[in-house]
Design a protein around this motif. Structure first.
Motif, PDB file in Angstrom:
ATOM      1  N   ARG A 100      36.939 -22.267  -9.299  1.00  0.00           N
ATOM      2  CA  ARG A 100      36.943 -21.187  -8.317  1.00  0.00           C
ATOM      3  C   ARG A 100      37.256 -21.672  -6.900  1.00  0.00           C
ATOM      4  O   ARG A 100      37.119 -20.914  -5.923  1.00  0.00           O
ATOM      5  N   ALA A 101      37.684 -22.922  -6.784  1.00  0.00           N
ATOM      6  CA  ALA A 101      37.968 -23.482  -5.463  1.00  0.00           C
ATOM      7  C   ALA A 101      38.997 -22.660  -4.678  1.00  0.00           C
ATOM      8  O   ALA A 101      38.779 -22.369  -3.497  1.00  0.00           O
ATOM      9  N   PRO A 102      40.151 -22.268  -5.276  1.00  0.00           N
ATOM     10  CA  PRO A 102      41.113 -21.465  -4.491  1.00  0.00           C
ATOM     11  C   PRO A 102      40.505 -20.157  -3.981  1.00  0.00           C
ATOM     12  O   PRO A 102      40.728 -19.764  -2.833  1.00  0.00           O
ATOM     13  N   GLU A 103      39.745 -19.507  -4.834  1.00  0.00           N
ATOM     14  CA  GLU A 103      39.092 -18.244  -4.454  1.00  0.00           C
ATOM     15  C   GLU A 103      38.083 -18.471  -3.334  1.00  0.00           C
ATOM     16  O   GLU A 103      38.003 -17.678  -2.379  1.00  0.00           O
ATOM     17  N   ILE A 104      37.314 -19.544  -3.433  1.00  0.00           N
ATOM     18  CA  ILE A 104      36.304 -19.841  -2.422  1.00  0.00           C
ATOM     19  C   ILE A 104      36.959 -20.146  -1.079  1.00  0.00           C
ATOM     20  O   ILE A 104      36.517 -19.677  -0.025  1.00  0.00           O
ATOM     21  N   ILE A 105      38.044 -20.916  -1.116  1.00  0.00           N
ATOM     22  CA  ILE A 105      38.749 -21.273   0.127  1.00  0.00           C
ATOM     23  C   ILE A 105      39.314 -20.028   0.801  1.00  0.00           C
ATOM     24  O   ILE A 105      39.209 -19.862   2.030  1.00  0.00           O
ATOM     25  N   ARG A 106      39.920 -19.139   0.019  1.00  0.00           N
ATOM     26  CA  ARG A 106      40.465 -17.897   0.603  1.00  0.00           C
ATOM     27  C   ARG A 106      39.349 -17.043   1.200  1.00  0.00           C
ATOM     28  O   ARG A 106      39.503 -16.492   2.299  1.00  0.00           O
ATOM     29  N   ALA A 107      38.244 -16.935   0.477  1.00  0.00           N
ATOM     30  CA  ALA A 107      37.122 -16.138   0.986  1.00  0.00           C
ATOM     31  C   ALA A 107      36.581 -16.727   2.283  1.00  0.00           C
ATOM     32  O   ALA A 107      36.263 -15.990   3.228  1.00  0.00           O
ATOM     33  N   ALA A 108      36.494 -18.063   2.344  1.00  0.00           N
ATOM     34  CA  ALA A 108      35.996 -18.710   3.565  1.00  0.00           C
ATOM     35  C   ALA A 108      36.942 -18.464   4.735  1.00  0.00           C
ATOM     36  O   ALA A 108      36.500 -18.210   5.862  1.00  0.00           O
ATOM     37  N   GLU A 109      38.247 -18.546   4.487  1.00  0.00           N
ATOM     38  CA  GLU A 109      39.228 -18.292   5.557  1.00  0.00           C
ATOM     39  C   GLU A 109      39.115 -16.864   6.073  1.00  0.00           C
ATOM     40  O   GLU A 109      39.195 -16.618   7.287  1.00  0.00           O
ATOM     41  N   GLU A 110      38.920 -15.912   5.159  1.00  0.00           N
ATOM     42  CA  GLU A 110      38.787 -14.516   5.584  1.00  0.00           C
ATOM     43  C   GLU A 110      37.507 -14.316   6.396  1.00  0.00           C
ATOM     44  O   GLU A 110      37.519 -13.618   7.418  1.00  0.00           O
ATOM     45  N   ILE A 111      36.418 -14.925   5.942  1.00  0.00           N
ATOM     46  CA  ILE A 111      35.151 -14.797   6.664  1.00  0.00           C
ATOM     47  C   ILE A 111      35.268 -15.427   8.051  1.00  0.00           C
ATOM     48  O   ILE A 111      34.812 -14.857   9.057  1.00  0.00           O
ATOM     49  N   ARG A 112      35.875 -16.606   8.122  1.00  0.00           N
ATOM     50  CA  ARG A 112      36.013 -17.274   9.427  1.00  0.00           C
ATOM     51  C   ARG A 112      36.913 -16.475  10.361  1.00  0.00           C
ATOM     52  O   ARG A 112      36.650 -16.383  11.569  1.00  0.00           O
ATOM     53  N   ALA A 113      37.993 -15.896   9.803  1.00  0.00           N
ATOM     54  CA  ALA A 113      38.884 -15.080  10.636  1.00  0.00           C
ATOM     55  C   ALA A 113      38.152 -13.850  11.160  1.00  0.00           C
ATOM     56  O   ALA A 113      38.286 -13.476  12.333  1.00  0.00           O
ATOM     57  N   ALA A 114      37.359 -13.215  10.291  1.00  0.00           N
ATOM     58  CA  ALA A 114      36.594 -12.033  10.713  1.00  0.00           C
ATOM     59  C   ALA A 114      35.552 -12.416  11.758  1.00  0.00           C
ATOM     60  O   ALA A 114      35.335 -11.695  12.733  1.00  0.00           O
ATOM     61  N   THR A 115      34.905 -13.567  11.564  1.00  0.00           N
ATOM     62  CA  THR A 115      33.901 -14.026  12.526  1.00  0.00           C
ATOM     63  C   THR A 115      34.528 -14.330  13.872  1.00  0.00           C
ATOM     64  O   THR A 115      33.996 -13.982  14.931  1.00  0.00           O
ATOM     65  N   GLU A 116      35.708 -14.961  13.851  1.00  0.00           N
ATOM     66  CA  GLU A 116      36.404 -15.280  15.094  1.00  0.00           C
ATOM     67  C   GLU A 116      36.858 -14.011  15.800  1.00  0.00           C
ATOM     68  O   GLU A 116      36.773 -13.901  17.032  1.00  0.00           O
ATOM     69  N   ALA A 117      37.347 -13.032  15.034  1.00  0.00           N
ATOM     70  CA  ALA A 117      37.756 -11.757  15.639  1.00  0.00           C
ATOM     71  C   ALA A 117      36.560 -11.068  16.281  1.00  0.00           C
ATOM     72  O   ALA A 117      36.667 -10.510  17.374  1.00  0.00           O
ATOM     73  N   LEU A 118      35.421 -11.112  15.607  1.00  0.00           N
ATOM     74  CA  LEU A 118      34.204 -10.507  16.163  1.00  0.00           C
ATOM     75  C   LEU A 118      33.779 -11.230  17.431  1.00  0.00           C
ATOM     76  O   LEU A 118      33.438 -10.591  18.441  1.00  0.00           O
ATOM     77  N   ARG A 119      33.808 -12.562  17.397  1.00  0.00           N
ATOM     78  CA  ARG A 119      33.435 -13.337  18.583  1.00  0.00           C
ATOM     79  C   ARG A 119      34.374 -13.065  19.747  1.00  0.00           C
ATOM     80  O   ARG A 119      33.952 -12.885  20.895  1.00  0.00           O
TER      81      ARG A 119
END
Length: 401
Positions: A146-165
Motif C-alpha cells: 500500500r506504499a503508493p496509496e499511502i504516499i499519495r494520501a500523505a501528499e494530499e493531506i500535506r497539500a491541504a494542510t499547507e493550503a489551510l496554513r
C-alpha cells in the motif's frame, strides 16, 4: 511455494474482511523496496485516512523497529515476531490490553497481517546457519503493497494542510491591516463607517477562534478583502505627510512623567534646520558607530512588536531592515527620514532604531522627528543602539509592556 496461514488461531472467526485482506496481500507489489521510516512518516501524515491514532502509530513504529535494516524489500523476510512483552517495552510500556487493541486496528486497516503458528505463539524456525526458514507473527508486506496509496494520501493531506496554513496566514495579515487602519482612522477622527467596521472585524475574529474548514476560511478571506478595500477608500491618499491626528502630531509635548524617548524628541522641521547647518563632511558616520556586538536575537527579544510586520521569519539583518522599511510608513516616518538614517547609521543600526521606536511607539509623539534626532546624534558620534535595546530588556520596560 511456502504456504502462509490465512485463518486465525483460537476462537477468532474467519470473516469476509479477513478473506478480502488475504486476497489483497497476494498482489504484486508496485514498489519492490521502500525506506520503512520514510513510509512510516507518510503514514503518520495520512493517519486520518486510515483511522489511526497516535497510539496505533506507536505500536506500528515498535513493529518496524523489529525488522532488520532500513528498507522493506519484497521477497525477503517481512514477518516480525516479537512477544507482547518486547512490543510493550518498545511502545513505552503500553499495557497489553491496549497493545492488542491497536494491533487489531492495524490489521483491520490492512497495514499488517497476522500469520499465526499452530499454537498461536510468535516465533521463527531457523537453519543451522541461523537463517530463518519460517516465521509466525506480523507480516509487514501489506504496508509495502500500500506504499503508493499511502504516499499519495500523505501528499494530499500535506497539500491541504499547507493550503489551510497559507489561507490562515493571509487572513491574519488582512485582519491586522484592516484593524490597524480602522483604529488609525478612528483615532484621527476621519470620516467613515468605523464603528461598523470594528464590529464586523470583531465578529470575524470570534469566528476564527473555532476550527473552520478551508471553505469557511476562504469565505472569511473574501470578506476581509472587501472590508479592507472599503477602509482604504475612506483613507486620505497622501499618507506620508503629517496630519492633525494626535498620534502623528509633529509638535513637541512636555510631560511631567518624562520618558527618555519622548524627552529627546525633536520636531522634524527643527531637526531639518539643524542638519542643514552642518557641512557635507559631517554627513558620514564616525567609524566608532557600530552595532556594539548586538546580536539579532537580542534585538528581536527586546523588540518583538516588529515580528508581525516581517514578510517572512526574521533570520538575518536584511530581514530586519526590510521589516523596518515596511513598518516605518505605518509609524509616520517619511521616506527621507528613513533614507537619511540608513545613510548615516547604516541599514542595520537604522533598522534597530526603528524597531526600538516601534516598541515604545505609544510614548513617542513624533517617530520621524525622533529618528532624525538619532541621525544627528550619530553624526556627532553620540549614538549607539545598544543602550536603547538594553533599556527595553530591563525588568521595568518588560513590566510596562
Amino acid at each position: 511455494m511456502e504456504h502462509l496461514t490465512t485463518t486465525p488461531f483460537g476462537r477468532r472467526p474467519v470473516t469476509a474482511g479477513l478473506m478480502a485482506r488475504a486476497t489483497a496481500n497476494r498482489q504484486v507489489a508496485e514498489f519492490k523496496t521502500m525506506d520503512k521510516w520514510s513510509l512510516f512518516r507518510d503514514l503518520s501524515a495520512a493517519r486520518s485516512v486510515y483511522g489511526l491514532n497516535d497510539r496505533a502509530l506507536l505500536v506500528l513504529n515498535a513493529l518496524l523497529s523489529f525488522h532488520p535494516g532500513a528498507t522493506l524489500q519484497d521477497g525477503s523476510g517481512l514477518i516480525v515476531f516479537p512477544s507482547n512483552i518486547s512490543l510493550s517495552e518498545r511502545a513505552h510500556g503500553m499495557a497489553e490490553s491496549t497493545l492488542r487493541r491497536h494491533l487489531a486496528t492495524l490489521v483491520e486497516a490492512g497495514l499488517i497481517a497476522r500469520h499465526d503458528s499452530p499454537n498461536g505463539k510468535r516465533y521463527a524456525r531457523r537453519r543451522s546457519d541461523g537463517e530463518i526458514t519460517r516465521a509466525f507473527g506480523f507480516d509487514l508486506r501489506p504496508l509495502l503493497l500500500r506504499a503508493p496509496e499511502i504516499i499519495r494520501a500523505a501528499e494530499e493531506i500535506r497539500a491541504a494542510t499547507e493550503a489551510l496554513r497559507s489561507t490562515r496566514e493571509r487572513i491574519t495579515l488582512l485582519k491586522r491591516d484592516a484593524l490597524k487602519l480602522a483604529s488609525y482612522a478612528t483615532t484621527c477622527a476621519l470620516p467613515g463607517p468605523w464603528a461598523e467596521m470594528m464590529e464586523g472585524l470583531a465578529t470575524l475574529h470570534t469566528r476564527l477562534r473555532r476550527k473552520l474548514a478551508h471553505g469557511d476560511l476562504l469565505e472569511i478571506e473574501a470578506q476581509l478583502v472587501d472590508m479592507l478595500a472599503q477602509i482604504e477608500s475612506h483613507l486620505p491618499v497622501e499618507t506620508e505627510e503629517l496630519s492633525g491626528c494626535d498620534s502623528e502630531n509633529g509638535r513637541h509635548y512636555q510631560s511631567s512623567d518624562k520618558d527618555s524617548y519622548e524627552s529627546e524628541t525633536l520636531k522634524e522641521d527643527e531637526t531639518t534646520e539643524i542638519l542643514a547647518s552642518h557641512p557635507p563632511s559631517a554627513l558620514a558616520p564616525r567609524p566608532s558607530q557600530t552595532l556594539n556586538k548586538l546580536s539579532l536575537q537580542i534585538v528581536l527579544q527586546a523588540c518583538p512588536d516588529i515580528l508581525p510586520y516581517a514578510e517572512r521569519r526574521i533570520e538575518g539583518w536584511r530581514d530586519l531592515v526590510n521589516a523596518a522599511g515596511l513598518v516605518r510608513g505605518m509609524m509616520g516616518i517619511n521616506p527621507s527620514a528613513w533614507e537619511e538614517a540608513r545613510a548615516v547609521m547604516g541599514p542595520e543600526t537604522a533598522a534597530i532604531a526603528v524597531a526600538c521606536i516601534l516598541q515604545r511607539f505609544a510614548k513617542i509623539r513624533n517617530p520621524g522627528g525622533y529618528l532624525r534626532s538619532l541621525s544627528l546624534k550619530t553624526r556627532e558620534g553620540h549614538f549607539s543602539p545598544a543602550p536603547m535595546v538594553m533599556a527595553l530588556l530591563s525588568p521595568q520596560a518588560i513590566n510596562a509592556a
